[in-house]
Design an enzyme around this catalytic site. Structure first.
Site, PDB file in Angstrom:
ATOM      1  N   ASP A 120      88.950 116.892 -49.487  1.00 36.35           N
ATOM      2  CA  ASP A 120      90.379 117.187 -49.300  1.00 36.35           C
ATOM      3  C   ASP A 120      90.648 118.536 -49.952  1.00 36.35           C
ATOM      4  OD1 ASP A 120      93.179 116.684 -48.735  1.00 36.35           O
ATOM      5  OD2 ASP A 120      93.452 116.315 -50.861  1.00 36.35           O
ATOM      6  N   SER A 121      91.859 119.049 -49.727  1.00 34.11           N
ATOM      7  CA  SER A 121      92.219 120.323 -50.351  1.00 34.11           C
ATOM      8  C   SER A 121      92.511 120.161 -51.840  1.00 34.11           C
ATOM      9  CB  SER A 121      93.460 120.882 -49.665  1.00 34.11           C
ATOM     10  OG  SER A 121      94.525 119.969 -49.818  1.00 34.11           O
ATOM     11  N   CYS A 125      91.890 114.714 -45.279  1.00 31.92           N
ATOM     12  CA  CYS A 125      92.943 115.726 -45.291  1.00 31.92           C
ATOM     13  C   CYS A 125      93.439 115.830 -43.857  1.00 31.92           C
ATOM     14  CB  CYS A 125      92.327 117.041 -45.760  1.00 31.92           C
ATOM     15  SG  CYS A 125      93.400 118.463 -45.616  1.00 31.92           S
ATOM     16  N   GLU A 139     100.954 117.578 -56.540  1.00 28.90           N
ATOM     17  CA  GLU A 139      99.884 118.153 -57.376  1.00 28.90           C
ATOM     18  C   GLU A 139     100.398 118.381 -58.805  1.00 28.90           C
ATOM     19  OE1 GLU A 139      96.556 119.417 -56.535  1.00 28.90           O
ATOM     20  OE2 GLU A 139      96.635 118.529 -54.544  1.00 28.90           O
ATOM     21  N   CYS A 159      99.882 113.238 -44.277  1.00 30.79           N
ATOM     22  CA  CYS A 159      99.272 114.087 -45.306  1.00 30.79           C
ATOM     23  C   CYS A 159      98.817 113.131 -46.393  1.00 30.79           C
ATOM     24  CB  CYS A 159     100.306 115.074 -45.861  1.00 30.79           C
ATOM     25  SG  CYS A 159      99.702 116.012 -47.276  1.00 30.79           S
ATOM     26  N   HIS A 197      98.492 113.448 -49.418  1.00 31.92           N
ATOM     27  CA  HIS A 197      99.242 113.501 -50.680  1.00 31.92           C
ATOM     28  C   HIS A 197     100.450 112.550 -50.661  1.00 31.92           C
ATOM     29  CE1 HIS A 197      96.956 117.161 -51.375  1.00 31.92           C
ATOM     30  NE2 HIS A 197      97.530 117.332 -52.546  1.00 31.92           N
TER      31      HIS A 197
END
Ligand code: DGL
Length: 261
Positions: free
Chosen positions: A6-7, A69, A148, A180, A182
């Protein structure tokens, strides 16, 4: 070993789903924290990162790769499948299928990064499955940095979520895809703002189930993927928040290793 990238931190929601769905399978995670966010990059840059991340996971012994992701899943799987002779699992198709199955009125909302929304991949898949369904997508670029940063329960985050969801509410969606990885970390907030009647689909659980099905049907993959309960976590840059958030996602302390990316 199942390789997952993932990023940044969001893909750990996929690792959590894999731990539940495929307990004991060895997992190797790479969070590209030095180059996050992917959602504001061009498709060619995201594809380049996806290739580099795959090379790293392969060099560490991955036998299958999960694109944890949505942004990478929206642009890179075809090319990766052509380039490498190993199974790739992406998060978009399983989530689109779950949404289609769950929708009662045929009104599906999608939230994701700018890149995922611009790719139109979710809409294309849903329209292929159910051409009569109405699909509305909204890009939520501020949510990834807030997650994040660990701002999961802050009033500012709630306010931004509410604003992003407004057009979807106006379209009376009955199902919402968290496009997403996240976003599951703020799923409670999203559910509260979109309303209890809307079914919220988490793209991380779908990919874990699709991988489980693939393993059950593929004896070769069963033999190649080891089950020693080993987990390794790599990032391309360490941040103090990462370990804390990772611990709260996975409910266990983790040791971070660094790979420069
Ligand atoms: N977690 C990633 C996704 O699912 C993207 C976050 C980012 O923009 O890097 O799309």
């Amino acid at each position: 070993m199942i390789g997952v990238f993932d990023s940044g931190i969001g893909g750990l929601t996929v690792v959590r789903a894999l731990m539940e769905c495929l307990p004991g399978y060895d997992v190797l995670y790479f969070g590209d924290t030095a180059r996050t966010p992917y959602g504001s990059k061009s498709p060619s840059t995201v594809i380049r990162y996806a290739i580099e991340n795959t090379e790293f996971l392969l060099s560490e012994g991955a036998q299958a790769v999960v694109l944890a992701c949505n942004t990478a899943s929206s642009v890179a799987p075809d090319l990766l499948r052509r380039r490498y002779d190993l199974p790739f699992f992406e998060v978009i198709s399983p989530a689109a299928e779950m949404a289609v199955q769950s929708s009662r009125k045929g009104r599906i909302g999608i939230i994701g990064t700018r890149a995922t929304v611009a790719s139109g991949v979710y809409e294309a898949l849903i329209q292929k499955l159910r051409p009569e369904y109405r699909v509305v997508a909204s890009a939520c670029p501020l949510l990834v940095p807030l997650v994040e940063e660990g701002w999961l329960k802050k009033p500012e985050t709630a306010m931004i979520v509410k604003k992003y969801l407004r057009p979807l509410k106006a379209n009376q969606i009955d199902t919402l895809i968290l496009g997403c990885t996240h976003y599951p970390l703020v799923a409670d907030l999203i559910q509260a703002k979109i309303g209890r009647r809307v079914r919220v689909i988490d793209s991380s659980t779908g990919v874990a189930n699709s991988m489980k099905n693939a393993i059950e049907q593929d004896t070769d993959l069963q033999k190649r993927l080891k089950r020693n309960g080993r987990y390794r976590f790599f990032v391309s840059d360490t941040t103090p928040q990462f370990e804390n958030i990772a611990r709260s996602i996975l409910k266990r302390p983790i040791r971070l290793e660094t790979h420069a990316g």
